[in-house]
Design a protein around this motif. Structure first.
Motif, PDB file in Angstrom:
ATOM      1  N   HIS A  52     -29.158   2.369   4.978  1.00 28.91           N
ATOM      2  CA  HIS A  52     -29.499   1.220   5.821  1.00 28.91           C
ATOM      3  C   HIS A  52     -31.001   0.955   5.809  1.00 28.91           C
ATOM      4  N   VAL A  53     -31.364  -0.303   5.577  1.00 29.70           N
ATOM      5  CA  VAL A  53     -32.757  -0.747   5.672  1.00 29.70           C
ATOM      6  C   VAL A  53     -32.799  -2.027   6.491  1.00 29.70           C
ATOM      7  N   ILE A  54     -33.970  -2.311   7.018  1.00 28.79           N
ATOM      8  CA  ILE A  54     -34.188  -3.561   7.739  1.00 28.79           C
ATOM      9  C   ILE A  54     -35.097  -4.414   6.861  1.00 28.79           C
ATOM     10  N   ASN A  63     -28.510 -11.468  -1.970  1.00 28.61           N
ATOM     11  CA  ASN A  63     -27.118 -11.900  -1.928  1.00 28.61           C
ATOM     12  C   ASN A  63     -26.603 -11.766  -0.502  1.00 28.61           C
ATOM     13  N   GLU A  64     -25.593 -12.517  -0.172  1.00 28.19           N
ATOM     14  CA  GLU A  64     -25.027 -12.460   1.175  1.00 28.19           C
ATOM     15  C   GLU A  64     -24.193 -11.191   1.339  1.00 28.19           C
ATOM     16  N   ALA A  65     -24.270 -10.576   2.506  1.00 27.25           N
ATOM     17  CA  ALA A  65     -23.482  -9.372   2.786  1.00 27.25           C
ATOM     18  C   ALA A  65     -22.000  -9.738   2.822  1.00 27.25           C
ATOM     19  N   LEU A  73     -22.153  -1.754   8.426  1.00 18.48           N
ATOM     20  CA  LEU A  73     -23.396  -1.920   9.185  1.00 18.48           C
ATOM     21  C   LEU A  73     -23.183  -1.779  10.688  1.00 18.48           C
ATOM     22  N   ASP A  74     -22.000  -2.153  11.167  1.00 17.38           N
ATOM     23  CA  ASP A  74     -21.700  -2.007  12.595  1.00 17.38           C
ATOM     24  C   ASP A  74     -21.849  -0.562  13.064  1.00 17.38           C
ATOM     25  N   LYS A  75     -21.798   0.393  12.136  1.00 17.93           N
ATOM     26  CA  LYS A  75     -21.892   1.816  12.479  1.00 17.93           C
ATOM     27  C   LYS A  75     -23.299   2.379  12.297  1.00 17.93           C
ATOM     28  N   ASP A  82     -31.423  -8.309  10.766  1.00 23.25           N
ATOM     29  CA  ASP A  82     -31.800  -8.339   9.357  1.00 23.25           C
ATOM     30  C   ASP A  82     -31.505  -7.030   8.638  1.00 23.25           C
ATOM     31  N   SER A  83     -30.584  -6.242   9.171  1.00 23.23           N
ATOM     32  CA  SER A  83     -30.191  -4.977   8.542  1.00 23.23           C
ATOM     33  C   SER A  83     -29.313  -5.239   7.331  1.00 23.23           C
ATOM     34  N   ARG A  84     -29.491  -4.396   6.312  1.00 25.16           N
ATOM     35  CA  ARG A  84     -28.646  -4.428   5.111  1.00 25.16           C
ATOM     36  C   ARG A  84     -28.442  -3.004   4.642  1.00 25.16           C
TER      37      ARG A  84
END
Length: 112
Positions: A52-54, A63-65, A73-75, A82-84
């Protein structure tokens, strides 16, 4: 060639880093090729949140998640809008500024 600016992280990258990245590669692959180790407990298969990065700047060029990434990411610890997952975010043609969160939910990290 776009750059990825990694903001300072007290353990992983205390000085921060500026990394040249090729378009079309994932953020984690580009950053690791530049010498900054981001955890990836699931070996980059979108099955955990340790990478996970911000994305502080330039996120609109990624690209779109997809649904699988959003579900993971919810976890993530310290989730922000802006997390990916860096194993899923693909570098395009714009510079990125990323922050590696202070913690992950990986309880068995080999680096600690």
């Amino acid at each position: 060639m776009p750059q990825i600016i990694v903001l300072p992280h007290e353990e992983i990258c205390p000085e921060g880093a500026v990394i040249e990245a090729e378009s079309g590669v994932t953020v984690i692959d580009a950053v690791q090729a530049g010498g900054v180790e981001i955890e990836h407990a699931c070996e980059k298969s979108c099955a955990c949140t340790t990478c996970h990065v911000i994305v502080r700047e330039g996120g609109e060029s990624l690209n779109e998640a997809d649904e699988a990434e959003d579900d993971m990411l919810d976890k993530a610890w310290g989730l922000e809008p802006d997390s990916r997952l860096s194993c899923q975010a693909i570098v395009a043609d714009k510079d990125l500024v990323i922050e590696i969160p202070k913690y992950t939910i990986n309880m068995v990290s080999e680096n600690h």
